[in-house]
Design a protein around this motif. Sequence first.
Motif, PDB file in Angstrom:
ATOM      1  N   GLY A 163       0.871  -1.112   0.123  1.00  0.00           N
ATOM      2  CA  GLY A 163       0.024  -0.134  -0.040  1.00  0.00           C
ATOM      3  C   GLY A 163       0.924   1.342  -0.110  1.00  0.00           C
ATOM      4  N   GLU A 164       2.165   1.153   0.414  1.00  0.00           N
ATOM      5  CA  GLU A 164       3.027   2.309   0.549  1.00  0.00           C
ATOM      6  C   GLU A 164       3.917   2.413  -0.804  1.00  0.00           C
ATOM      7  N   SER A 165       3.744   1.489  -1.881  1.00  0.00           N
ATOM      8  CA  SER A 165       4.593   1.475  -2.738  1.00  0.00           C
ATOM      9  C   SER A 165       4.807   2.962  -3.564  1.00  0.00           C
ATOM     10  N   ASP A 166       3.819   3.645  -3.592  1.00  0.00           N
ATOM     11  CA  ASP A 166       4.273   4.808  -4.196  1.00  0.00           C
ATOM     12  C   ASP A 166       4.316   6.283  -3.293  1.00  0.00           C
ATOM     13  N   GLU A 167       4.471   6.026  -1.952  1.00  0.00           N
ATOM     14  CA  GLU A 167       4.727   7.012  -1.180  1.00  0.00           C
ATOM     15  C   GLU A 167       6.088   7.467  -0.902  1.00  0.00           C
ATOM     16  N   PRO A 168       6.390   8.823  -0.971  1.00  0.00           N
ATOM     17  CA  PRO A 168       7.817   9.297  -0.866  1.00  0.00           C
ATOM     18  C   PRO A 168       8.283   8.899   0.464  1.00  0.00           C
ATOM     19  N   LYS A 169       9.352   8.640   0.614  1.00  0.00           N
ATOM     20  CA  LYS A 169       9.764   8.486   2.097  1.00  0.00           C
ATOM     21  C   LYS A 169      10.918   9.209   2.433  1.00  0.00           C
ATOM     22  N   GLY A 170      11.228   9.710   3.676  1.00  0.00           N
ATOM     23  CA  GLY A 170      12.190  10.659   3.861  1.00  0.00           C
ATOM     24  C   GLY A 170      12.091  11.187   5.225  1.00  0.00           C
ATOM     25  N   PHE A 171      12.565  12.188   5.626  1.00  0.00           N
ATOM     26  CA  PHE A 171      12.611  13.187   7.001  1.00  0.00           C
ATOM     27  C   PHE A 171      12.626  14.618   6.735  1.00  0.00           C
ATOM     28  N   TYR A 172      12.255  15.216   7.960  1.00  0.00           N
ATOM     29  CA  TYR A 172      12.313  16.775   7.916  1.00  0.00           C
ATOM     30  C   TYR A 172      13.372  17.258   8.461  1.00  0.00           C
ATOM     31  N   VAL A 173      14.132  18.159   7.805  1.00  0.00           N
ATOM     32  CA  VAL A 173      14.947  19.088   8.526  1.00  0.00           C
ATOM     33  C   VAL A 173      14.391  20.282   8.808  1.00  0.00           C
ATOM     34  N   VAL A 174      14.313  20.748  10.161  1.00  0.00           N
ATOM     35  CA  VAL A 174      13.631  22.064  10.461  1.00  0.00           C
ATOM     36  C   VAL A 174      14.951  22.946  11.215  1.00  0.00           C
ATOM     37  N   ASP A 175      14.758  24.079  10.508  1.00  0.00           N
ATOM     38  CA  ASP A 175      15.757  24.944  10.942  1.00  0.00           C
ATOM     39  C   ASP A 175      14.826  26.044  11.890  1.00  0.00           C
ATOM     40  N   ILE A 176      15.416  26.126  13.194  1.00  0.00           N
ATOM     41  CA  ILE A 176      14.478  27.046  13.874  1.00  0.00           C
ATOM     42  C   ILE A 176      15.611  28.030  14.454  1.00  0.00           C
ATOM     43  N   GLU A 177      15.342  29.413  14.222  1.00  0.00           N
ATOM     44  CA  GLU A 177      16.214  30.632  14.672  1.00  0.00           C
ATOM     45  C   GLU A 177      15.086  31.342  15.415  1.00  0.00           C
ATOM     46  N   GLN A 178      15.352  31.538  16.593  1.00  0.00           N
ATOM     47  CA  GLN A 178      14.506  32.115  17.680  1.00  0.00           C
ATOM     48  C   GLN A 178      13.888  33.473  17.088  1.00  0.00           C
ATOM     49  N   GLY A 179      12.805  33.628  17.074  1.00  0.00           N
ATOM     50  CA  GLY A 179      12.050  34.958  16.629  1.00  0.00           C
ATOM     51  C   GLY A 179      11.648  34.976  15.055  1.00  0.00           C
ATOM     52  N   GLN A 180      12.114  33.719  14.592  1.00  0.00           N
ATOM     53  CA  GLN A 180      11.625  33.635  13.191  1.00  0.00           C
ATOM     54  C   GLN A 180      10.917  32.354  12.763  1.00  0.00           C
ATOM     55  N   PRO A 181       9.988  32.391  11.911  1.00  0.00           N
ATOM     56  CA  PRO A 181       9.244  31.328  11.568  1.00  0.00           C
ATOM     57  C   PRO A 181      10.327  29.996  11.205  1.00  0.00           C
TER      58      PRO A 181
ATOM     59  N   PHE B 184      11.681  18.588   3.259  1.00  0.00           N
ATOM     60  CA  PHE B 184      11.668  17.375   3.187  1.00  0.00           C
ATOM     61  C   PHE B 184      12.762  16.848   2.412  1.00  0.00           C
ATOM     62  N   VAL B 185      13.510  15.665   3.158  1.00  0.00           N
ATOM     63  CA  VAL B 185      14.807  15.101   2.481  1.00  0.00           C
ATOM     64  C   VAL B 185      14.495  13.654   2.206  1.00  0.00           C
ATOM     65  N   PRO B 186      14.239  13.382   0.838  1.00  0.00           N
ATOM     66  CA  PRO B 186      13.819  12.082   0.635  1.00  0.00           C
ATOM     67  C   PRO B 186      15.060  10.972   0.824  1.00  0.00           C
ATOM     68  N   VAL B 187      14.749   9.889   1.348  1.00  0.00           N
ATOM     69  CA  VAL B 187      15.618   8.670   1.541  1.00  0.00           C
ATOM     70  C   VAL B 187      15.322   7.651   0.330  1.00  0.00           C
ATOM     71  N   ARG B 188      16.213   6.888   0.003  1.00  0.00           N
ATOM     72  CA  ARG B 188      15.732   5.778  -0.864  1.00  0.00           C
ATOM     73  C   ARG B 188      15.382   4.517  -0.055  1.00  0.00           C
ATOM     74  N   SER B 189      14.142   4.407   0.009  1.00  0.00           N
ATOM     75  CA  SER B 189      13.435   3.268   0.861  1.00  0.00           C
ATOM     76  C   SER B 189      13.388   2.191  -0.161  1.00  0.00           C
ATOM     77  N   ARG B 190      13.591   1.229   0.343  1.00  0.00           N
ATOM     78  CA  ARG B 190      13.378  -0.277  -0.416  1.00  0.00           C
ATOM     79  C   ARG B 190      12.000  -0.161  -1.061  1.00  0.00           C
ATOM     80  N   ARG B 191      11.907  -0.621  -2.316  1.00  0.00           N
ATOM     81  CA  ARG B 191      10.817  -0.410  -3.235  1.00  0.00           C
ATOM     82  C   ARG B 191       9.986  -1.832  -3.050  1.00  0.00           C
TER      83      ARG B 191
END
Length: 290
Positions: free
Chosen positions: A144-162, A167-174
């Motif tokens: 069911g997840e065959s076509d889902e992009p897989k990866g993780f988020y890199v989040v930069d937080i600078e105080q006082g700014q949004p 999203f960083v894709p990874v090569r997940s087994r197909r």
Amino acid sequence: VPSGNGPEPRKAQVLCVPWPNPREVLEWATAAGLPGIPSDFRKVPLEELTEVVAEATSAMIANLSELMVLGVPKILAAHLAVEGTKLGSEQSMMLTRGVGTLSYQQLHPRLFDYVALGHHHLAQEVGLDPPGAYAGSMMRVDFGESDEPKGFYVVDIEQGQPAETAFVPVRSRRFVTVDVRPKQEDPMAEVIAAIDKAGVADAIVRVIVRLSRAKAELFREAEVRRALEAAHSVAYIKREIDQDGRSRSPDGTRWEDLGPIEALRLYLRQKGTPGARLEELVVAAQRLLG
Ligand SMILES: [Mn+2]
């Protein structure tokens, strides 16, 4: 938690919310003197319990957030099912609510710089201001997840700014499905060609071959196994043999047009389930389906 390796070590505050256990959440809420908490929640119907647990979890988040200090980035990490989010790429939005379901607003997103969510396997953004997202699973777990992009988020937080997210894709087994209905009399060449075309190297593969009875005689599974040698693993090789009438119920209704209860009745009748037992099972199924 310490964060970053630069000349100035930095910190971040992370408020972690595990999947709510109704008893624990409601005991906390009772102890905290939250109004509207039923004293014996074991007797509360599920729909009401869901809302009571959601309210209590929401209050707990607000309450704990007061322990956070100013000037240090605040992150909410929560294992929850947020209303309106998607379970998977092929499934529709979450419409049913169960314990563990909260609206995004109930998480008090504005108290945080970033809301990191876990539960669904599908990566998706949930909120914008502040950003909030399900990173999803980095590995696929089923077809069911065959076509889902897989990866993780890199989040930069600078105080006082949004916060900024990427999203960083990874090569997940197909997960690869080879679904073929050979036309030639000897089906093997077409089956092997379909496998080659699909590209099965290092993938988890399932093969479905749809055959007439005559062609099924000429099907050689060992050859299919050989063609799949480069695969990481083979989930199954299935021969679907055409049988006239199998796709329709005895009264000519298409199976896919039946509701679950009608389909269950038909199935039980075909199995020869005695009438009283059949009714009992239908009632039990109705209870399960709500
Ligand atoms: Mn989960």
